[in-house]
Design a protein around this motif. Structure first.
Motif, PDB file in Angstrom:
ATOM      1  N   MET A   1       0.917  -1.070   0.051  1.00 22.69           N
ATOM      2  CA  MET A   1       0.020   0.011  -0.098  1.00 22.69           C
ATOM      3  C   MET A   1       0.891   1.163  -0.052  1.00 22.69           C
ATOM      4  SD  MET A   1      -2.966  -0.644  -0.443  1.00 22.69           S
ATOM      5  CE  MET A   1      -3.175  -2.379  -0.455  1.00 22.69           C
ATOM      6  N   GLU A   2       0.353   2.237  -0.775  1.00 25.16           N
ATOM      7  CA  GLU A   2       1.312   3.502  -0.925  1.00 25.16           C
ATOM      8  C   GLU A   2       0.843   4.228   0.463  1.00 25.16           C
ATOM      9  OE1 GLU A   2       3.141   1.991  -3.707  1.00 25.16           O
ATOM     10  OE2 GLU A   2       3.521   3.872  -2.926  1.00 25.16           O
ATOM     11  N   GLU A   3       1.926   5.131   0.749  1.00 22.46           N
ATOM     12  CA  GLU A   3       1.785   5.776   2.144  1.00 22.46           C
ATOM     13  C   GLU A   3       1.013   7.087   1.451  1.00 22.46           C
ATOM     14  OE1 GLU A   3       6.227   6.558   2.934  1.00 22.46           O
ATOM     15  OE2 GLU A   3       4.980   8.461   3.200  1.00 22.46           O
ATOM     16  N   VAL A   4       0.007   7.728   1.980  1.00 25.98           N
ATOM     17  CA  VAL A   4      -0.732   9.024   1.733  1.00 25.98           C
ATOM     18  C   VAL A   4      -0.083  10.104   2.825  1.00 25.98           C
ATOM     19  CG1 VAL A   4      -2.678  10.443   1.345  1.00 25.98           C
ATOM     20  CG2 VAL A   4      -2.676   7.856   0.743  1.00 25.98           C
ATOM     21  N   ASP A   5       0.839  11.047   2.310  1.00 24.53           N
ATOM     22  CA  ASP A   5       1.380  11.631   3.464  1.00 24.53           C
ATOM     23  C   ASP A   5       0.824  12.767   4.033  1.00 24.53           C
ATOM     24  OD1 ASP A   5       2.015  12.933   1.131  1.00 24.53           O
ATOM     25  OD2 ASP A   5       4.138  12.524   1.187  1.00 24.53           O
ATOM     26  N   VAL A   6      -0.179  13.254   3.237  1.00 22.71           N
ATOM     27  CA  VAL A   6      -0.897  14.195   4.079  1.00 22.71           C
ATOM     28  C   VAL A   6      -2.462  14.060   3.958  1.00 22.71           C
ATOM     29  CG1 VAL A   6      -1.308  16.944   3.697  1.00 22.71           C
ATOM     30  CG2 VAL A   6       0.837  15.785   2.752  1.00 22.71           C
TER      31      VAL A   6
ATOM     32  N   PRO B   1      -5.948  14.311   3.055  1.00 28.07           N
ATOM     33  CA  PRO B   1      -6.506  15.170   1.855  1.00 28.07           C
ATOM     34  C   PRO B   1      -7.450  16.206   2.285  1.00 28.07           C
ATOM     35  CG  PRO B   1      -7.480  12.956   1.998  1.00 28.07           C
ATOM     36  CD  PRO B   1      -6.460  12.976   2.947  1.00 28.07           C
ATOM     37  N   SER B   2      -7.249  17.384   1.730  1.00 32.57           N
ATOM     38  CA  SER B   2      -8.272  18.335   2.092  1.00 32.57           C
ATOM     39  C   SER B   2      -9.522  18.126   1.170  1.00 32.57           C
ATOM     40  CB  SER B   2      -7.709  19.703   1.770  1.00 32.57           C
ATOM     41  OG  SER B   2      -7.615  19.954   0.308  1.00 32.57           O
ATOM     42  N   THR B   3     -10.713  18.559   1.844  1.00 35.07           N
ATOM     43  CA  THR B   3     -11.855  17.964   1.134  1.00 35.07           C
ATOM     44  C   THR B   3     -12.489  19.431   0.576  1.00 35.07           C
ATOM     45  OG1 THR B   3     -12.156  16.421   2.962  1.00 35.07           O
ATOM     46  CG2 THR B   3     -14.092  16.915   1.625  1.00 35.07           C
TER      47      THR B   3
ATOM     48  N   ILE C   1       2.774  22.055  -0.365  1.00 36.91           N
ATOM     49  CA  ILE C   1       1.318  21.729   0.002  1.00 36.91           C
ATOM     50  C   ILE C   1       0.480  22.859   0.329  1.00 36.91           C
ATOM     51  CG2 ILE C   1       0.243  20.603   1.552  1.00 36.91           C
ATOM     52  CD1 ILE C   1       2.638  18.669   1.657  1.00 36.91           C
TER      53      ILE C   1
ATOM     54  N   LEU D   1       0.721  26.002  -0.254  1.00 37.00           N
ATOM     55  CA  LEU D   1       0.362  27.171  -1.383  1.00 37.00           C
ATOM     56  C   LEU D   1      -0.520  26.703  -2.326  1.00 37.00           C
ATOM     57  CD1 LEU D   1       3.570  29.199  -1.216  1.00 37.00           C
ATOM     58  CD2 LEU D   1       1.310  29.842  -0.020  1.00 37.00           C
ATOM     59  N   ASN D   2      -1.272  27.603  -2.933  1.00 39.30           N
ATOM     60  CA  ASN D   2      -2.283  27.327  -4.225  1.00 39.30           C
ATOM     61  C   ASN D   2      -1.610  27.366  -5.429  1.00 39.30           C
ATOM     62  OD1 ASN D   2      -4.858  27.127  -3.654  1.00 39.30           O
ATOM     63  ND2 ASN D   2      -5.687  29.016  -3.450  1.00 39.30           N
TER      64      ASN D   2
ATOM     65  N   PHE E   1      17.166  14.268  -4.881  1.00 38.58           N
ATOM     66  CA  PHE E   1      16.455  15.238  -5.547  1.00 38.58           C
ATOM     67  C   PHE E   1      17.234  16.242  -6.627  1.00 38.58           C
ATOM     68  CE2 PHE E   1      12.527  14.250  -3.886  1.00 38.58           C
ATOM     69  CZ  PHE E   1      12.851  13.706  -2.666  1.00 38.58           C
TER      70      PHE E   1
END
Lengths: 649, 329
Positions: free
Chosen positions: A1-6, A8-10, A364, A366-367, A392
């Protein structure tokens, strides 16, 4: 399973009712179309008329003021890419710092304009929108400035604190306003903000200005003037490190400790016991944490607290030691109940010199990718990304720049800026550009040509061909034959050019004249793209020659069209009919040989199988035409023989 | 983070598919009310319906645009066992002023014996080719040899998949290193043939499509399938909507010269598997740069998945419905 690190904003989409179970969607340029549906198809269905929702990231790209930010930062970006590799690193550092300052001044200019608009606008919602954008830009500039100090300028111990002081001062401008207010009042010493101003100035290490304000007080009270003089001396003696001077850091440290001990002695001796404000200031000078924390309101932020704390306890702080003080300062200032905001976390990561975390958290929070893309690009040029994280390096930079530029592409005018960004992404820039430039809507010919030029400059031949083909097809649909033809030629699409040439010829036989003469007369070598096109060009030339009364040239051309097999069989009759007026001139135009050739063409035509679909009437017309031609040709032959047989005397 | 704006679609029944054209200025919607509507985005940024007409005698499942190089062309497929090709004709000037346009049917493809579940155009470098898949388990590939005459289509290939098909996806790569490749997903609950995703590849020598791979690890019904845009990678990325969201990496293995007649062999790796929907996933779709994957599921949410450069984590945004709000609020 992949990690979802944040988490999610709904985003909730207001629906007209909640009838269906599922959401369907479709990606669009810069947005997502979402609609109610039901993939299972069993169960009750509603009769209500469904809606389609257009969902968009709430991006600043739509704001005209921010557009200026994008435009100007684009110039800085392009300039940065051009900096040569071979310049020695010391000079480069100052160049990078100045570029960083450029970016920041662009941000500030934008902020000021937004602020003005926020104040002047009538609409409440617009004002709050502007206000929000201002706060975001403030935060961005704050972070950028700190990154400049810590990473790009990378000041060593001694200068580091001075730069941090500058940073804090720049972002707490209300002190100046209040100071001015106090000094300009009739009786500054009695002003209610008087002591706040003095303390604020001390907290920021602005001892000279603090002394100036204090002097207003001292002149009033003769009896306590000695106390004020004492404070004045303390403040005057506070050592400030001079990086350009001859004093070493160690020497400065020694001097500072002496001064610090003196301040401490004043406290022990209760020198300032008579004036609680002066006592507070002395405690600040000594770096008493509790006193500093009491000034919470004046400090207003934990990072101000951090810098002030360092100023009065550890002015020779070294960069690697910063993070310890940063973490503890934040904890002390915020207290056990308050939790840090995203901005606080980002600043803390910067103090911990964790670049990767800073970039990640900014992405994460900023828009818009503007900030992270440009900052990371600059940091990459400073060669900071490689050393910080081996995974990186320039890949992260390219990833962010590509993301930013891709976002620009959906905008009707900013997409042109995006092209430069792609150009400077060596690994994937070209393929991203190829993919996205095809999707730019070709609303007008001018826009299409702009897009084409970009593709042609980069030898993107497939994209050139495709765009020209789309434009040609569109022109053909709207019956603009000339436009369609010129686009086909540009696309080098022989098949399409043939098709359009046939349409031209059809048009000619229906209307009796050519359209788009300019185009046809100036085809030049493009004529060779397709046989039919060559014929069309030459046929038009024939008509032109005829119009200019250059009959013998016209005659020669007409004949060659048939004999060189440039003309399709189906059009030979038309050509022969075009020959009639030439045959019936008083002067002999076609020579004997030419007339024989014409005759054989005519007979060749007649030998071909008759079209069974022809009506009797058509057949009659055909045979009449043939008869006329035979007669004319015969007459011409006779005259030509006579002419050629006659000896000129 | 996101803002939403509503367009009243005016269909009289459920919408099953929405499709943007290549440039994102037009969109087509199709519905159980048997019609297709075409919308144009005006200069004001608002969508206007410029055509609406009955297309089939059953629910229309999918609608898709051809590449604009072929003109303004749509294809639709339906429960009525047919697929159809439509072309826009430039109308009278009155119609243009009223903002209406006309679409006429160019052809009906009647070869399927069951509901046609998906219709897709092949990548444009292959010419004007249309692909359908049906509940009867057959994938049909049609070609229009003369792109100026859209009423002539010939059935070039029939691929029998042995399982009821629900979705197809073409590999968009136009690189000469990859022969044409199509993935077919099945929602059949048959247990005997357990691999529900099949990948077929075109063979230049035999001029036929042959099966290159079956994803045996996908055993649950598959509802949607999507190849990611290629962007210069040597391997292929395929997203699958099944009981969860799965992303596969297909790495073409180097051919030995003796085996050059067969289809490419692939090494199959699972790049990611997301079960956050906690239920059946019905649709998956990539954005244009393949940096975002969207999925929608039984939980009534659309989720956006983003691959980060570290390739081992994905952050996720979520879009969902709410009840009780006023429309357009």
């Amino acid at each position: 399973m992949e990690e979802v690190d944040v988490e999610p904003s709904t985003t909730l989409i207001p629906g007209a009712g909640f009838h269906q179970k599922h959401l369907g969607f479709e990606w669009g340029p810069g947005d997502l179309l979402v609609y109610e549906t039901n993939y299972k198809l069993q169960g009750p269905r509603s009769a209500s008329s469904p809606s389609v929702h257009v969902v968009r990231r709430d991006e600043d790209i739509c704001s005209p003021i921010l557009r200026k930010l994008f435009n100007e930062s684009h110039l800085i970006f392009v300039g940065l890419q051009k900096i040569k590799e071979d310049v020695p690193s010391k000079n480069k550092k100052s160049q990078f710092v100045s570029i960083s300052k450029n970016y920041r001044s662009v941000i500030r200019a934008c902020m000021e304009e937004l602020q003005q608009n926020a104040v002047s606008t009538q609409e409440g919602s617009l004002a709050s929108q502007y206000g929000d954008q201002v706060s975001i830009l403030l935060a961005i500039e704050l972070i950028w400035n700190l990154c400049e100090v810590l990473f790009i300028d990378a000041a060593p111990a001694g200068s580091l604190l001075l730069h941090l002081l500058d940073w804090v001062r720049l972002h707490k401008s209300d002190v100046d306003t209040r100071a001015r207010e106090v000094l300009q009042s009739d009786s500054p010493a009695q002003h209610q903000s008087y002591w706040d101003v003095v303390i604020s100035l001390v907290l920021q290490g602005r001892t000279d200005e603090a002394r100036q304000v204090l002097s207003k007080q001292a002149s009033l009270r003769a009896e306590s003037s000695s106390v004020f003089k004492r404070m004045d001396v303390l403040l005057q003696n506070m050592p400030i490190f001079n990086p350009a001077g001859t004093q070493t850091l160690t020497e400065f440290d020694v001097k500072w400790r002496h001064w610090h001990e003196e301040c401490d002695r004043c406290l022990q001796d209760n020198t300032f016991a008579s004036n609680r404000h002066l006592e507070t200031i002395c405690k600040i000078l000594v770096g008493d944490e509790d006193t500093l924390l009491e000034q919470r309101e004046l400090l207003s932020t934990w990072y101000h607290f951090l810098v002030t704390r360092l100023l009065f306890t550890h002015p020779t702080i070294k960069p690697p030691d910063l993070h310890y003080y940063a973490q503890s300062s934040m904890n002390m200032f915020l207290g056990p109940r308050a939790s840090p905001e995203p901005l606080d976390i980002i600043l803390l990561s910067a103090f911990e010199f964790d670049l990767h975390q800073v970039i990640k958290d900014c992405s994460i929070a900023l828009n818009n990718w503007w900030f992270v893309a440009h900052l990371t690009d600059l940091l990459d040029h400073c060669k900071l990304l490689q050393s910080h994280n081996l995974h990186f390096g320039s890949n992260l930079r390219e990833f962010l720049v590509l993301e930013y530029a891709s976002g620009l592409f959906t905008h009707h005018s900013l997409w042109q800026l995006a092209v430069d960004y792609f150009d400077h992404c060596p690994e994937f820039g070209r393929v991203y550009l190829e993919l996205q430039i095809e999707r730019v809507p070709l609303d007008t010919e001018r826009k299409a040509i702009k897009v084409l030029r970009i593709c042609e400059d980069r030898q993107m031949s497939e994209q050139v061909r495709s765009i020209c083909k789309i434009m040609a097809k569109r022109a053909l649909r709207n019956n603009r034959l000339g436009s369609a033809l010129s686009w086909s030629i540009r696309a080098k699409d022989a098949a399409f050019a043939t098709l359009i040439s046939e349409r031209f010829l059809q048009d000619y036989s229906n209307k009796g004249f050519f359209t788009d003469l300019d185009l046809l007369d100036n085809l030049g070598p493009a004529m060779l793209l397709s046989d039919r096109l060559t014929f069309l060009g030459k046929y038009r030339e024939f008509h032109r020659l005829y119009g200019e009364k250059r009959f013998s040239e016209a005659a020669r051309l007409l004949l060659s069209l048939m004999t060189a097999k440039i003309a399709p069989r189906s059009l030979w009759m038309t050509l022969l009919t075009d020959a009639l007026p030439l045959l019936e001139q008083k002067e002999v135009i076609f020579s004997v040989d030419q007339t024989y050739e014409l005759m054989s063409c005519l007979e060749e035509l007649n030998l071909g199988t008759k079209d069974s679909n022809q009506t009797d009437q058509d057949e009659d017309i055909e045979s009449t035409k043939t008869e006329l031609l035979r007669l004319a040709l015969a007459r011409n032959l006779a005259m030509a023989i006579v002419k050629e047989g006659t000896i000129e005397t | 983070m996101f803002v939403a704006k509503s367009i009243a679609a005016d269909h009289k029944d459920l919408i099953h598919d929405v499709s943007y054209d290549f440039h994102g200025r037009r969109m087509a919607t199709c519905s159980s009310d048997q019609s297709v509507k075409v919308w144009d985005k005006g200069d004001d940024g608002e969508w206007h319906c410029t055509a609406s007409w009955k297309t089939h005698s059953g629910s229309v499942w999918r609608v898709t645009w051809a590449h604009p190089e072929f003109g303004q062309v749509l294809a639709s497929c339906s429960f009525d066992r047919t697929a159809a090709v439509w072309e826009e004709i430039v109308g009278e000037s009155n119609d243009k002023q009223r903002g209406q346009s006309h679409w006429i049917k160019r052809t009906t493809l009647v070869d399927s014996r069951t509901s046609v579940t998906d219709v897709k155009f092949a990548p444009k470098h292959m010419g004007l080719m249309l692909t359908t898949c049906s509940a009867d388990g057959v994938v049909r590939i049609y070609e229009a040899p003369d792109v100026m005459n859209l009423s002539q289509w010939s059935l070039q290939h029939e691929i029998s998949c042995k399982l009821s098909c629900s979705c197809i996806s073409w590999n968009p790569s136009s690189s000469r290193a990859h022969p044409p490749m199509i993935a077919v997903g099945s929602d059949d609950s048959n247990v005997t043939y357990s691999g529900k995703v099949q990948i077929y590849e075109y063979n230049e020598n035999t001029r036929k499509y042959a099966k290159a791979e079956t994803l045996m690890t996908v055993t649950d019904p598959v509802h949607d399938i999507a190849f990611a845009p290629n962007l210069g990678r040597s391997f292929h990325v395929l997203a699958i909507a099944t009981k969860d969201v799965r992303i596969f990496k297909l790495i073409p293995m180097r051919r030995e010269s003796a085996n050059s007649s067969g289809p490419t062999k692939f090494e199959v790796q699972v790049m990611a598997q997301f079960d956050s929907h906690n239920s059946q996933v019905w649709r998956v779709s990539w954005n244009i740069t393949s940096t975002l994957l969207a999925s929608s599921g039984d939980d009534g949410c659309v989720r956006l998945w983003k691959g980060q450069p570290s390739a081992h984590s994905a952050s996720c945004w979520l879009i969902t419905w709410t009840t009780g709000s006023a429309p357009g609020s």
